[in-house]
Design a protein around this motif. Structure first.
Motif, mmCIF file in Angstrom:
data_model
loop_
_atom_site.group_PDB
_atom_site.id
_atom_site.type_symbol
_atom_site.label_atom_id
_atom_site.label_comp_id
_atom_site.label_asym_id
_atom_site.label_seq_id
_atom_site.Cartn_x
_atom_site.Cartn_y
_atom_site.Cartn_z
ATOM 1 N N ALA A 20 -55.107 -6.352 3.173
ATOM 2 C CA ALA A 20 -56.635 -6.105 3.986
ATOM 3 C C ALA A 20 -57.465 -5.008 3.247
ATOM 4 C CB ALA A 20 -56.353 -5.833 5.231
ATOM 5 N N LEU A 21 -56.796 -4.130 2.749
ATOM 6 C CA LEU A 21 -57.591 -3.027 2.021
ATOM 7 C C LEU A 21 -58.289 -3.404 0.748
ATOM 8 C CD1 LEU A 21 -58.872 -0.199 1.733
ATOM 9 C CD2 LEU A 21 -56.753 0.747 1.000
ATOM 10 N N LEU A 22 -57.536 -4.239 -0.183
ATOM 11 C CA LEU A 22 -58.001 -4.692 -1.414
ATOM 12 C C LEU A 22 -58.934 -5.757 -1.150
ATOM 13 C CD1 LEU A 22 -54.332 -5.307 -3.218
ATOM 14 C CD2 LEU A 22 -56.595 -4.090 -3.964
ATOM 15 N N ALA A 23 -58.892 -6.420 -0.012
ATOM 16 C CA ALA A 23 -59.759 -7.547 0.490
ATOM 17 C C ALA A 23 -61.165 -6.633 0.705
ATOM 18 C CB ALA A 23 -59.588 -8.362 1.600
ATOM 19 N N ASP A 24 -61.045 -5.519 1.305
ATOM 20 C CA ASP A 24 -62.135 -4.652 1.592
ATOM 21 C C ASP A 24 -63.034 -4.308 0.269
ATOM 22 O OD1 ASP A 24 -61.744 -5.043 4.583
ATOM 23 O OD2 ASP A 24 -60.904 -3.009 4.488
ATOM 24 N N LEU A 25 -62.184 -3.956 -0.568
ATOM 25 C CA LEU A 25 -62.736 -3.442 -1.940
ATOM 26 C C LEU A 25 -63.104 -4.661 -2.728
ATOM 27 C CD1 LEU A 25 -59.899 -0.945 -2.531
ATOM 28 C CD2 LEU A 25 -62.247 -0.367 -1.948
ATOM 29 N N GLY A 26 -63.264 -6.033 -2.365
ATOM 30 C CA GLY A 26 -63.693 -6.998 -3.063
ATOM 31 C C GLY A 26 -62.835 -7.995 -3.858
ATOM 32 N N GLN A 27 -61.402 -7.877 -3.624
ATOM 33 C CA GLN A 27 -60.335 -8.725 -4.406
ATOM 34 C C GLN A 27 -60.327 -9.903 -3.522
ATOM 35 O OE1 GLN A 27 -58.772 -8.277 -6.869
ATOM 36 N NE2 GLN A 27 -57.405 -10.185 -6.783
ATOM 37 N N ALA A 28 -60.299 -10.967 -3.969
ATOM 38 C CA ALA A 28 -60.473 -12.425 -3.406
ATOM 39 C C ALA A 28 -59.311 -13.280 -3.389
ATOM 40 C CB ALA A 28 -61.580 -12.982 -3.684
ATOM 41 N N ALA A 29 -58.336 -12.769 -4.225
ATOM 42 C CA ALA A 29 -57.111 -13.774 -4.860
ATOM 43 C C ALA A 29 -55.669 -12.842 -4.616
ATOM 44 C CB ALA A 29 -57.308 -14.215 -6.029
ATOM 45 N N PHE A 30 -54.624 -13.392 -3.918
ATOM 46 C CA PHE A 30 -53.709 -12.649 -3.684
ATOM 47 C C PHE A 30 -52.546 -13.647 -3.967
ATOM 48 C CE2 PHE A 30 -56.778 -11.171 -1.136
ATOM 49 C CZ PHE A 30 -56.579 -9.572 -1.110
ATOM 50 N N ALA A 31 -51.151 -13.074 -4.298
ATOM 51 C CA ALA A 31 -50.160 -13.710 -4.713
ATOM 52 C C ALA A 31 -48.815 -13.117 -4.221
ATOM 53 C CB ALA A 31 -49.822 -13.805 -6.235
ATOM 54 N N GLU A 32 -47.810 -14.059 -3.667
ATOM 55 C CA GLU A 32 -46.564 -13.938 -3.229
ATOM 56 C C GLU A 32 -45.629 -14.664 -3.998
ATOM 57 O OE1 GLU A 32 -45.532 -11.744 -0.299
ATOM 58 O OE2 GLU A 32 -47.429 -10.988 -0.527
ATOM 59 N N ASN A 33 -44.430 -13.858 -3.803
ATOM 60 C CA ASN A 33 -43.093 -14.519 -4.656
ATOM 61 C C ASN A 33 -42.169 -15.223 -3.858
ATOM 62 O OD1 ASN A 33 -44.290 -12.476 -6.624
ATOM 63 N ND2 ASN A 33 -42.504 -12.924 -7.753
ATOM 64 N N ARG A 34 -42.119 -14.706 -2.652
ATOM 65 C CA ARG A 34 -40.984 -15.487 -1.690
ATOM 66 C C ARG A 34 -41.530 -16.061 -0.611
ATOM 67 N NH1 ARG A 34 -37.112 -11.687 0.574
ATOM 68 N NH2 ARG A 34 -35.847 -13.493 0.952
ATOM 69 N N GLU A 35 -41.576 -17.114 -0.191
ATOM 70 C CA GLU A 35 -42.192 -17.979 0.829
ATOM 71 C C GLU A 35 -41.970 -17.108 2.183
ATOM 72 O OE1 GLU A 35 -43.490 -20.367 3.944
ATOM 73 O OE2 GLU A 35 -41.016 -20.059 3.642
ATOM 74 N N GLN A 36 -40.618 -16.645 2.328
ATOM 75 C CA GLN A 36 -40.303 -16.308 3.783
ATOM 76 C C GLN A 36 -40.991 -15.104 4.007
ATOM 77 O OE1 GLN A 36 -35.881 -15.505 4.012
ATOM 78 N NE2 GLN A 36 -36.288 -14.662 6.262
ATOM 79 N N GLU A 37 -41.145 -14.211 3.099
ATOM 80 C CA GLU A 37 -42.129 -12.951 3.404
ATOM 81 C C GLU A 37 -43.418 -13.360 3.374
ATOM 82 O OE1 GLU A 37 -43.384 -9.031 0.703
ATOM 83 O OE2 GLU A 37 -41.643 -10.154 0.110
ATOM 84 N N ALA A 38 -44.050 -14.216 2.628
ATOM 85 C CA ALA A 38 -45.427 -14.543 2.291
ATOM 86 C C ALA A 38 -45.866 -15.215 4.006
ATOM 87 C CB ALA A 38 -45.679 -15.500 1.416
#
Length: 243
Positions: A49-67
């Protein structure tokens, strides 16, 4: 969220963006040709959420269960965000139904059987109102023989690409790879660049080359990467234990 954490992430994001920009300039490319994908595995939704506030628009996860839970929590923290989520880790076919509910992109398609599972899951999700669009996918190319890292053998890429494009609810967008541990990233990304170019010749919309992480993003950009996947350089060492 503490102001200290906010300041830490803001500084790290600035430094990573500067590295990407410098790598683009060194390669004679425009900075807007390379997307920064923030890998948030093992970190809380609050950091995303903080990264999004700073303008980051794309995120990635490695494990489906965590994501699964993290993406839902992020949506509650930033309901107005238009962030896109990528699955970049190995994916079992029995997780296809779940992953298509939160992922905009799956970058780790490495078999025809997984492509088939994602097609079925996406079609069902669209019919159920859980998705509104087809699933963008990348072929993960295996650049070494290390066990457990996943990836389609380079020689099998054409067959897998043909299978993906046969499915109406999957959109082939390009290739992804991880440089071999201990290997020369220039050699690895040079090989991937050639594979990506051949793929584009047959499938003009497959323009993405997802390559490069915290330690080797400069090499990846030099070889044509259009997306770098950065976790450690943005968020530091692991903070959470994955569920």
């Amino acid at each position: 969220m503490s102001e200290q954490r906010r300041a830490e992430i803001a500084e790290s994001l600035r430094e990573v963006r500067e590295r990407v920009d410098a790598a683009c300039r060194a390669a004679g490319r425009r900075p807007d040709e390379v997307e920064l994908l923030a890998v948030t595995k093992t970190f809380p939704a609050a950091d995303a959420a903080l990264l999004a506030d700073l303008g980051q628009a794309a995120f990635a996860e490695n494990r489906e269960q965590e994501a699964r839970g993290k993406v839902a929590e992020f949506a509650s923290l930033r309901p107005e965000s238009s962030a896109r989520w990528h699955m970049v880790g190995q994916l079992q076919r029995n997780k296809a139904r779940s992953v298509v509910r939160w992922a905009d992109v799956v970058e780790s398609v490495d078999s025809t059987r997984l492509a088939e599972a994602l097609q079925r899951a996406t079609a069902n999700a669209i019919a159920a109102g859980e998705r509104t669009a087809p699933l963008d996918v990348l072929i993960q190319v295996g650049l070494d023989d290390a066990a457990g890292r996943g990836g389609c053998p380079p020689t099998d890429v054409p067959v897998l690409a043909a299978e993906i494009t046969r499915h109406s609810d999957l959109r082939l967008r390009g290739v992804m790879a991880v440089a071999p541990l201990g290997g020369d990233p220039d050699v690895a990304f040079g090989t991937l660049s050639k594979i990506a170019q051949h793929l584009r010749e047959d499938y003009p919309e497959a323009v993405d080359m997802s390559a490069g992480m915290s330690g080797d993003l400069e090499s990846a950009v030099a070889h044509g990467s259009t997306r770098v996947r950065v976790g450690t350089a943005l968020l530091g060492g692991r903070r959470l234990i994955s569920p």
